[in-house]
Enzyme design. Sequence first.
Site, PDB file in Angstrom:
ATOM      1  N   LYS A 150      47.795  53.396  99.334  1.00 29.11           N
ATOM      2  CA  LYS A 150      46.466  53.892  98.977  1.00 29.11           C
ATOM      3  C   LYS A 150      46.367  53.954  97.461  1.00 29.11           C
ATOM      4  O   LYS A 150      46.912  54.849  96.815  1.00 29.11           O
ATOM      5  CB  LYS A 150      46.206  55.290  99.563  1.00 29.11           C
ATOM      6  CG  LYS A 150      44.710  55.623  99.486  1.00 29.11           C
ATOM      7  CD  LYS A 150      44.400  57.074  99.295  1.00 29.11           C
ATOM      8  CE  LYS A 150      44.489  57.574  97.886  1.00 29.11           C
ATOM      9  NZ  LYS A 150      43.567  56.954  96.906  1.00 29.11           N
ATOM     10  N   GLU A 200      56.550  61.304  91.544  1.00 26.45           N
ATOM     11  CA  GLU A 200      56.600  60.935  90.120  1.00 26.45           C
ATOM     12  C   GLU A 200      55.363  61.557  89.490  1.00 26.45           C
ATOM     13  O   GLU A 200      54.247  61.109  89.764  1.00 26.45           O
ATOM     14  CB  GLU A 200      56.529  59.411  89.960  1.00 26.45           C
ATOM     15  CG  GLU A 200      57.697  58.648  90.559  1.00 26.45           C
ATOM     16  CD  GLU A 200      58.973  58.790  89.768  1.00 26.45           C
ATOM     17  OE1 GLU A 200      58.947  59.352  88.657  1.00 26.45           O
ATOM     18  OE2 GLU A 200      60.014  58.346  90.279  1.00 26.45           O
ATOM     19  N   CYS A 217      52.296  58.438  81.767  1.00 25.05           N
ATOM     20  CA  CYS A 217      53.115  59.621  82.089  1.00 25.05           C
ATOM     21  C   CYS A 217      54.275  59.767  81.102  1.00 25.05           C
ATOM     22  O   CYS A 217      54.766  60.865  80.896  1.00 25.05           O
ATOM     23  CB  CYS A 217      53.627  59.521  83.509  1.00 25.05           C
ATOM     24  SG  CYS A 217      54.437  57.952  83.841  1.00 25.05           S
ATOM     25  N   GLU A 240      49.601  68.258  79.623  1.00 24.07           N
ATOM     26  CA  GLU A 240      49.518  66.801  79.526  1.00 24.07           C
ATOM     27  C   GLU A 240      48.082  66.450  79.117  1.00 24.07           C
ATOM     28  O   GLU A 240      47.133  66.875  79.756  1.00 24.07           O
ATOM     29  CB  GLU A 240      49.829  66.193  80.895  1.00 24.07           C
ATOM     30  CG  GLU A 240      49.922  64.699  80.867  1.00 24.07           C
ATOM     31  CD  GLU A 240      50.287  64.105  82.229  1.00 24.07           C
ATOM     32  OE1 GLU A 240      49.748  64.563  83.250  1.00 24.07           O
ATOM     33  OE2 GLU A 240      51.104  63.176  82.248  1.00 24.07           O
TER      34      GLU A 240
HETATM   35  P1  NAD Z   1      45.911  62.110  90.683  1.00 16.79           P
HETATM   36  O1  NAD Z   1      47.013  63.034  91.026  1.00 16.79           O
HETATM   37  O2  NAD Z   1      44.556  62.651  90.496  1.00 16.79           O
HETATM   38  O3  NAD Z   1      45.763  60.966  91.809  1.00 16.79           O
HETATM   39  C1  NAD Z   1      46.851  60.167  92.194  1.00 16.79           C
HETATM   40  C2  NAD Z   1      46.604  59.625  93.584  1.00 16.79           C
HETATM   41  O4  NAD Z   1      46.588  60.718  94.506  1.00 16.79           O
HETATM   42  C3  NAD Z   1      45.271  58.892  93.765  1.00 16.79           C
HETATM   43  O5  NAD Z   1      45.466  57.769  94.588  1.00 16.79           O
HETATM   44  C4  NAD Z   1      44.403  59.934  94.461  1.00 16.79           C
HETATM   45  O6  NAD Z   1      43.393  59.360  95.260  1.00 16.79           O
HETATM   46  C5  NAD Z   1      45.434  60.623  95.355  1.00 16.79           C
HETATM   47  N1  NAD Z   1      45.083  61.970  95.784  1.00 16.79           N
HETATM   48  C6  NAD Z   1      44.271  62.871  95.163  1.00 16.79           C
HETATM   49  N2  NAD Z   1      44.193  64.012  95.890  1.00 16.79           N
HETATM   50  C7  NAD Z   1      44.971  63.824  96.991  1.00 16.79           C
HETATM   51  C8  NAD Z   1      45.309  64.654  98.109  1.00 16.79           C
HETATM   52  N3  NAD Z   1      44.844  65.885  98.232  1.00 16.79           N
HETATM   53  N4  NAD Z   1      46.151  64.153  99.020  1.00 16.79           N
HETATM   54  C9  NAD Z   1      46.664  62.907  98.899  1.00 16.79           C
HETATM   55  N5  NAD Z   1      46.367  62.084  97.874  1.00 16.79           N
HETATM   56  C10 NAD Z   1      45.544  62.537  96.923  1.00 16.79           C
HETATM   57  O7  NAD Z   1      46.433  61.314  89.409  1.00 16.79           O
HETATM   58  P2  NAD Z   1      45.638  60.274  88.504  1.00 16.79           P
HETATM   59  O8  NAD Z   1      44.593  61.040  87.777  1.00 16.79           O
HETATM   60  O9  NAD Z   1      45.252  59.067  89.312  1.00 16.79           O
HETATM   61  O10 NAD Z   1      46.800  59.810  87.512  1.00 16.79           O
HETATM   62  C11 NAD Z   1      47.162  60.534  86.415  1.00 16.79           C
HETATM   63  C12 NAD Z   1      48.399  61.376  86.653  1.00 16.79           C
HETATM   64  O11 NAD Z   1      49.456  60.567  87.167  1.00 16.79           O
HETATM   65  C13 NAD Z   1      48.949  61.983  85.375  1.00 16.79           C
HETATM   66  O12 NAD Z   1      49.312  63.329  85.577  1.00 16.79           O
HETATM   67  C14 NAD Z   1      50.205  61.160  85.094  1.00 16.79           C
HETATM   68  O13 NAD Z   1      51.176  61.796  84.337  1.00 16.79           O
HETATM   69  C15 NAD Z   1      50.672  60.859  86.459  1.00 16.79           C
HETATM   70  N6  NAD Z   1      51.556  59.681  86.444  1.00 16.79           N
HETATM   71  C16 NAD Z   1      52.889  59.859  86.626  1.00 16.79           C
HETATM   72  C17 NAD Z   1      53.754  58.768  86.579  1.00 16.79           C
HETATM   73  C18 NAD Z   1      55.232  58.917  86.790  1.00 16.79           C
HETATM   74  O14 NAD Z   1      55.860  57.931  87.108  1.00 16.79           O
HETATM   75  N7  NAD Z   1      55.807  60.084  86.640  1.00 16.79           N
HETATM   76  C19 NAD Z   1      53.236  57.496  86.320  1.00 16.79           C
HETATM   77  C20 NAD Z   1      51.869  57.369  86.128  1.00 16.79           C
HETATM   78  C21 NAD Z   1      51.042  58.474  86.202  1.00 16.79           C
END
Ligand code: NAD
Length: 442
Positions: free
Chosen positions: A141, A216, A250, A343
């Site tokens: 997803k 992650e 990230c 962040e």
């Molecule tokens: P997000 O947490 O808002 O969304 C990530 C994913 O989770 C999306 O596909 C979203 O649709 C899904 N999601 C949202 N709510 C959900 C729920 N209740 N249940 C299941 N799935 C759900 O993150 P974002 O805004 O897309 O990305 C930014 C974040 O990702 C930042 O905090 C960044 O640090 C982190 N990130 C971490 C890494 C790593 O490897 N550590 C890499 C890239 C990004």
Amino acid sequence: MLEEIPRAGVEQVDEAVARAGGALPSWRRLSPGDRARALRDLAENLEGHLEELAVLEARNAGKAISDARGEMGMVVETFRYYAGAPERLLGDTIPVSGGQAFTVREPVGVVGLITPWNFPLTIAYWKLAPALAAGNTVVLKPAELTPLTALRFAQIAAEAGIPDGVVNVVAGPGRTCGQRLVEHPGVAKIAFTGSTEVGRTIARGAAESIKRVTLELGGKSANIVFADADLEAAAVAAPMAVFGNAGQDCCARSRILVEESVRDRFLELLEAQVKSLRVGDPLDESTQMGPLISAGQRETVSSFLEDDVEIAFRGSAPEGPGFWFAPTVLAPVALTDRVAREEVFGPIVAVISFTGEAQAIEMANDTIYGLSGSIWTTDGARALRVARAVETGVLSINSNSSVRVSTPFGGFKQSGYGRELGPHALDAYTEVKTIFYATEEQ
Ligand code: NAD
């Protein structure tokens, strides 16, 4: 508008899980050699689509085309690397009384992959390649904002001969589709990359059925510059360590910790670098930094400048349409300021000064996160001492490097748990089974 696609709902998630469950028995039973061959064929097919995928990703996420090309190059490397895994999923033989014990690695089952918008396809293939290599089938997803490269990937996988049902993509909202994947009884594991807040919700949801989870999450990494460092090299590297992908990374080193005695000189060198950054059209070959992903993200990032902070200097950004935000350096910043603790996920960096090694380590660790970071020094012993003391999953010395296909990547503390890439990723997609064969009367 780039493209219109239907929005999936929970029914599509259920269908995808059923298809993945249906494809699991034959995919996991495929001989290791055949599974390796299937992944190599996929890598080869992807290689023929690299430029197309890079352009699609640059448009999908608004990222600089040069970055998108780099990310797509790694897709092929990653599938080739994990194509070596099916024939190397080794077990142990363990001496026991009364017989022979040995271990084998079993796939976990149907794995739900939930990914963010900042590196849409990259983070998906970090999960896809080891999951498939270990004999799992998947439902991916992608983030709502960036589904296009994941959908195209599924078509390419089908063209490459990956059997029906092994790779499924459901493009829909997190709160419906993501949550359904987490709750679905047919899903054995969730591999999630995204914010710490959503990661917490997922871990809670998965606890109900003791679903396996790897997370992650976010970061607040430090770029530590000691007085004995090659200051010019550190200043050349620092901007892209935080402003790469417009800071939506990230691993962004969004805190520069610089030794007090060289602070002014370092800021002078940094200013020249930041002011020469080329911010503009993602599809322009010379662009180093594109816009932010959305109006909402720009609002979030801007809110950090509404706090009582001091802008030391900024780079430039185009005027007009687009979610532009000029690269911004804040100094001096106190460790207690919000910009030093949360962040940002945008092109803002906080410069904080320290005195001595012990204080540098204390400051680097004064965060709930622990993902990445850099140390700049010419003293090798110090570099290794500090690298061992900083609580992060990845650390580079005199470099910005965070990610390589063959080395593990993941977080300490609230940056998550589990490791991607390298041989360690296979642990996240396999269960260890112990088999005992009696050779004597029991
Ligand atoms: P997000 O947490 O808002 O969304 C990530 C994913 O989770 C999306 O596909 C979203 O649709 C899904 N999601 C949202 N709510 C959900 C729920 N209740 N249940 C299941 N799935 C759900 O993150 P974002 O805004 O897309 O990305 C930014 C974040 O990702 C930042 O905090 C960044 O640090 C982190 N990130 C971490 C890494 C790593 O490897 N550590 C890499 C890239 C990004």
